[in-house]
Design an enzyme around this catalytic site. Sequence first.
Site, PDB file in Angstrom:
ATOM      1  N   ARG A   1       0.849  -1.188   0.000  1.00 47.33           N
ATOM      2  CA  ARG A   1       0.000   0.000   0.000  1.00 47.33           C
ATOM      3  C   ARG A   1       0.886   1.239   0.000  1.00 47.33           C
ATOM      4  O   ARG A   1       1.742   1.391   0.877  1.00 47.33           O
ATOM      5  CB  ARG A   1      -0.895  -0.005   1.244  1.00 47.33           C
TER       6      ARG A   1
ATOM      7  N   HIS B   1      -3.026  10.933   1.112  1.00 42.91           N
ATOM      8  CA  HIS B   1      -2.447  10.700   2.441  1.00 42.91           C
ATOM      9  C   HIS B   1      -1.838  12.024   2.920  1.00 42.91           C
ATOM     10  O   HIS B   1      -0.628  12.152   3.077  1.00 42.91           O
ATOM     11  CB  HIS B   1      -1.428   9.565   2.399  1.00 42.91           C
TER      12      HIS B   1
ATOM     13  N   GLU C   1      -7.409   8.468   6.792  1.00 38.72           N
ATOM     14  CA  GLU C   1      -7.671   9.081   8.097  1.00 38.72           C
ATOM     15  C   GLU C   1      -8.212  10.509   8.032  1.00 38.72           C
ATOM     16  O   GLU C   1      -7.565  11.450   8.495  1.00 38.72           O
ATOM     17  CB  GLU C   1      -6.407   9.032   8.964  1.00 38.72           C
TER      18      GLU C   1
ATOM     19  N   ASN D   1      -7.298   1.602  10.082  1.00 38.72           N
ATOM     20  CA  ASN D   1      -5.977   1.871  10.648  1.00 38.72           C
ATOM     21  C   ASN D   1      -6.114   1.757  12.161  1.00 38.72           C
ATOM     22  O   ASN D   1      -6.900   2.479  12.765  1.00 38.72           O
ATOM     23  CB  ASN D   1      -5.498   3.275  10.291  1.00 38.72           C
TER      24      ASN D   1
ATOM     25  N   TYR E   1      -3.990   1.294  15.908  1.00 37.03           N
ATOM     26  CA  TYR E   1      -2.727   1.292  16.648  1.00 37.03           C
ATOM     27  C   TYR E   1      -2.901   0.993  18.124  1.00 37.03           C
ATOM     28  O   TYR E   1      -2.092   0.302  18.724  1.00 37.03           O
ATOM     29  CB  TYR E   1      -2.019   2.652  16.485  1.00 37.03           C
TER      30      TYR E   1
ATOM     31  N   GLU F   1      -3.486  -0.258   8.227  1.00 36.86           N
ATOM     32  CA  GLU F   1      -2.285   0.094   8.995  1.00 36.86           C
ATOM     33  C   GLU F   1      -2.369  -0.534  10.369  1.00 36.86           C
ATOM     34  O   GLU F   1      -3.425  -0.516  11.006  1.00 36.86           O
ATOM     35  CB  GLU F   1      -2.141   1.618   9.198  1.00 36.86           C
TER      36      GLU F   1
END
Length: 484
Positions: free
Chosen positions: A81, A127, A174, A316, A318, A386
């Site tokens: 990606r 992005h 995002e 995404n 985290y 991600e």
Amino acid sequence: MATDSPANPLPSDFEWGFATAAYQIEGAVNEDGRGKSIWDTFCHLEPTRTKGDSGDIACDHYHRFEEDFDLLSKYGAKAYRFSISWSRIIPMGGRNDAVNEKGIAFYSQMIDSLLKRNIVPWVTLYHWDLPQALHDRYGGWLNVEESQLDFERFAKVCYERFGDRVKNWITLNEPWIVSIFGYATGGNAPGRSSINPQSTEGNSATEPWIVGKALIMSHARAVALYNKEFRAAQNGRIGISLNGDFYEPWDAQDERDHQAAERRMEFHIGWFANPVCLAQDYPTCMREQLGDRLPEFTEADFALLREAEMDFYGMNYYTSQFARHRDGPASETDCLGNVEEFQENKEGLSVGEPSGVHWLRSTPKLFRKHLTRVYRKYGKPIYVTENGCPCPGEDKMTVEEAVNDTYRIRYFEDHIDAVALARSEDGSDIKGYFAWSLMDNLEWSDGYGVRFGVTFTDYNTLARTPKQSALLLKGMFEKQMAPS
Ligand code: PNW
């Protein structure tokens, strides 16, 4: 050999690979006709907002992509990606501005090089690197009507020129971070804020919500265009990548904290997922808190959102946190749903093990809950676009120390396990996973100090050295695909 049986948590066609973004790795900012983006400007503000660092050179991926794709092959990646720099393709950004053939040629070569290696390209259109010329011309994302038409044209050029070979598109990365960090807290480009002492312009009470609508409608135009003019011939898939943590109540005994946790997730994810996945209005709790600061969708907007049916939800992920309700009305500049966030709950229990960056603790169990919540609420197949971390203390390590990335190895194992469990135990449809990131790179306002790569980047020599995790991911996926 991996075979598919119901006992296998991951199917043998599960897609996995690594992710990057243009401004974080490419460098070569003045080459081959590239126009400036808002990140070029932001990284050169004084006093610095990015720890003195910029993407001027970054990992010099622009000149070294073949070497970097050798790494992808060595790691066994099935997919990669990356994002396209809008201002390499259209230097001035607008729908009547010229296309830069050298920019097209660069990404075309990259795509061919991936395909030659049997690596599937996944392309993010946006992005975070808005052409500076659009910001100067009409305020960029603050202009809902203009920005969506310019983004639609950029998307069209990309489908026309790359869509014969690219079958996986992500419109935006995002939008929450773009709106909030760019226009509320001012920590990211263009750095607008009325509550950040380093910002000279902005209105944190209104601008993030306007920008959010511009991003939603830009996404919708890009998807509707794909559906109408390209899908039949090109037969690809399109979606969006949304960030968002899972929230648990700070005080499990307090009903108000349960509501705070849910509200926090609605402000994070529902803001975008309601319109883009369900063609519905923003969550009710946002309307209630923000009133007419939250722009309305017109009937024409809803019609467009309905035409913009997409194929997948890019997640995404985290970390996760605890949410505690606040008493009294929300402040005008609150963008979290009138909650406070914590990494420990009322009992002092940590949400997870600390990493090498303050905001990230390893929270795989909550990842599974998050995957399943998102799947049940929004009903789209999920690609994890991600997931990754820096190891504790990694910012100060030599290359010899950094390659020994045991924290990252465990983080990946635990999070891949969570994906497998969310599939096999919860029935959530998760089709792929991208580790962030292929290599250490410009971590935006944190500069080059925070290292998320599976490859160590030496910023003096630009030498790349694989960390152990890079070589272990393939086995982690294969283990989940094998008959148990
Ligand atoms: C993502 N947070 O951003 C971006 O998509 C990447 O470009 C970036 O390098 C990566 O995550 C690692 O940070 C985020 O503070 C930035 O919660 C900050 C947060 C989350 C995501």
